[in-house]
Design a protein around this motif. Structure first.
Motif, short mmCIF file in Angstrom:
data_model
loop_
_atom_site.label_atom_id
_atom_site.label_comp_id
_atom_site.label_asym_id
_atom_site.label_seq_id
_atom_site.Cartn_x
_atom_site.Cartn_y
_atom_site.Cartn_z
N ALA A 1 45.42 39.96 39.09
CA ALA A 1 45.37 38.49 39.11
C ALA A 1 45.76 38.04 37.70
O ALA A 1 46.74 38.53 37.17
CB ALA A 1 44.01 38.00 39.58
N GLY B 1 50.60 36.73 42.44
CA GLY B 1 52.03 36.39 42.39
C GLY B 1 52.90 37.61 42.17
O GLY B 1 52.55 38.71 42.57
N LYS C 1 55.79 51.08 36.79
CA LYS C 1 54.35 51.09 37.09
C LYS C 1 53.76 52.51 37.09
O LYS C 1 52.55 52.65 37.23
CB LYS C 1 54.09 50.43 38.46
CG LYS C 1 54.69 49.04 38.64
CD LYS C 1 53.90 47.98 37.92
CE LYS C 1 54.53 46.60 38.01
NZ LYS C 1 54.45 45.94 39.28
N ASP D 1 45.25 34.01 41.51
CA ASP D 1 45.47 33.44 40.18
C ASP D 1 46.65 32.49 40.25
O ASP D 1 47.42 32.50 41.21
CB ASP D 1 45.74 34.53 39.13
CG ASP D 1 47.06 35.25 39.34
OD1 ASP D 1 47.37 35.60 40.49
OD2 ASP D 1 47.78 35.46 38.34
N ARG E 1 49.58 30.38 37.54
CA ARG E 1 50.12 30.06 36.21
C ARG E 1 50.22 28.55 36.11
O ARG E 1 50.69 27.90 37.06
CB ARG E 1 51.50 30.71 36.08
CG ARG E 1 51.45 32.22 36.32
CD ARG E 1 52.74 32.69 36.92
NE ARG E 1 52.70 34.14 37.12
CZ ARG E 1 53.79 34.88 37.22
NH1 ARG E 1 54.98 34.32 37.14
NH2 ARG E 1 53.69 36.17 37.41
N SER F 1 55.99 40.34 42.35
CA SER F 1 56.84 40.96 43.37
C SER F 1 56.19 41.01 44.75
O SER F 1 56.87 41.16 45.76
CB SER F 1 57.21 42.38 42.92
OG SER F 1 56.03 43.13 42.70
O1 LIG Z 1 50.62 35.62 38.08
C1 LIG Z 1 50.63 36.78 37.81
O2 LIG Z 1 51.00 37.22 36.70
C2 LIG Z 1 50.26 37.72 38.88
O3 LIG Z 1 49.44 37.26 39.83
C3 LIG Z 1 49.98 39.12 38.41
O4 LIG Z 1 48.69 39.58 38.53
C4 LIG Z 1 50.93 40.03 39.15
O5 LIG Z 1 50.42 40.36 40.41
C5 LIG Z 1 51.19 41.25 38.35
O6 LIG Z 1 51.69 40.86 37.09
C6 LIG Z 1 52.20 42.16 39.00
O7 LIG Z 1 53.41 41.49 39.10
P1 LIG Z 1 54.69 42.24 39.56
O8 LIG Z 1 54.40 42.78 40.93
O9 LIG Z 1 55.78 41.21 39.58
O10 LIG Z 1 54.93 43.32 38.57
#
Ligand SMILES: O=C(O)[C@H](O)[C@@H](O)[C@H](O)[C@H](O)COP(=O)(O)O
Length: 284
Positions: free
Chosen positions: A178, A67, A230, A95, A97, A69
């Motif tokens: 994930a 999920g 990052k 993954d 939520r 960005s």
């Molecule tokens: O559900 C989740 O929390 C995501 O799958 C997670 O693994 C995500 O890829 C990272 O947190 C990066 O998220 P951003 O790209 O938004 O920083």
């Protein structure tokens, strides 16, 4: 631990990354569909029904996405392209939520609103999401998703691990990938394909995630990472694999099959040592 030279697609200006990621995805799609078609047509020893079933199963492009960005980047890169054979895509979630699909926190909900609902192709991809009725029971939810993987990747044919054609993953500032978080017990899971995560350090607390063995077994693993927040974690992943961050474990475990799409801001801290990296698209 092995040391590998990471392949990094580096972008001086991030606006080009969605297109570059999309090119990468289409190349993977074409290679997969072509190779699998050739493989299933040559399975001459199988009976006609078995051959048909195998062909149907194999001539698909199996992708898992996380999920965050990433979803927006995929929307920007993929939606207007005509060379995506959506009808042959099976899309899973690396993954999820455990919140209702209508929540802005839901990975499936976000991907549906941003991408799936906007696909104009007549034939849509197959989408494999969690069972929304099981949100209150993380273990049940993870087991049901694993069952879905087993059904589709045919564990009964002695498939020990599902092999996704392509994983599309983000990387969080804490190095989680994930929903595998640093030092969380789920990181050590060796047998299950999908597990429940409770007490996740980043809300929402309850999630499900594919496990390290599954992530590392994928045919191709692609990380997409942007932004200055990052930069420290990218440096740690590239230069301190011994710290054992979840993203480092996947980077090492799938060595040779991993590509990183990273923007300039996220690369700030490694630019000083960039000679150590193989930049496929560099600063030009
Ligand atoms: O559900 C989740 O929390 C995501 O799958 C997670 O693994 C995500 O890829 C990272 O947190 C990066 O998220 P951003 O790209 O938004 O920083």
């Amino acid at each position: 631990m092995t040391t590998t030279v990471p392949l990094i697609y580096a972008f001086p200006e991030f606006h080009g990354v969605a297109e570059a990621v999309a090119d990468h995805i289409v190349a993977a799609q074409n290679m997969t569909l072509y190779n699998n078609l050739a493989k299933s047509s040559s399975a001459a020893s199988l009976g006609a029904t078995a051959r048909k079933e195998r062909k149907q199963r194999e001539t698909r492009f199996k992708v898992a996405i996380s999920g965050g960005s990433l979803i927006k980047i995929l929307r920007e890169g993929l939606l207007d392209r005509e060379d995506i054979e959506w009808a042959k895509w099976d899309i899973y979630f690396a993954d999820e939520r455990l919140v209702p699909f209508s929540s802005p926190e839901s990975n499936y909900g976000q991907a549906k609103r941003e991408i799936f609902d906007r696909i104009t192709a007549e034939a849509k991809p197959n989408i494999y999401h969690i069972d929304e009725a099981l949100l209150d029971d993380p273990d049940e939810c993870a087991d049901a998703y694993e069952k879905c993987l087993i059904d589709n990747f045919a564990r009964k044919d002695s498939v020990k691990l599902p092999m996704f054609d392509l994983l599309l993953l983000g990387c969080a500032p804490d190095g989680h990938v994930a929903s595998l978080f640093p030092q969380h017990p789920t990181l050590r899971e060796q047998h299950a394909w999908c597990v429940a995560v409770t007490e996740a350090p980043k809300p929402p607390a309850n999630r499900i995630t594919l496990t390290i063995p599954v992530l590392c077994h994928a045919h191709r693993v692609t990380f997409v990472v942007e932004g200055a927040t990052k930069a420290p974690i990218i440096k740690t992943i590239m230069e301190r694999p011994e710290k054992g961050l979840p993203s480092s474990i996947v980077n090492d475990g799938a060595a040779g099959r991993v590509t990183w799409f990273v923007d300039d801001l996220a690369l700030t801290d490694v630019f000083v040592t960039k000679k150590k990296y193989k930049f496929l698209i560099s600063e030009s």
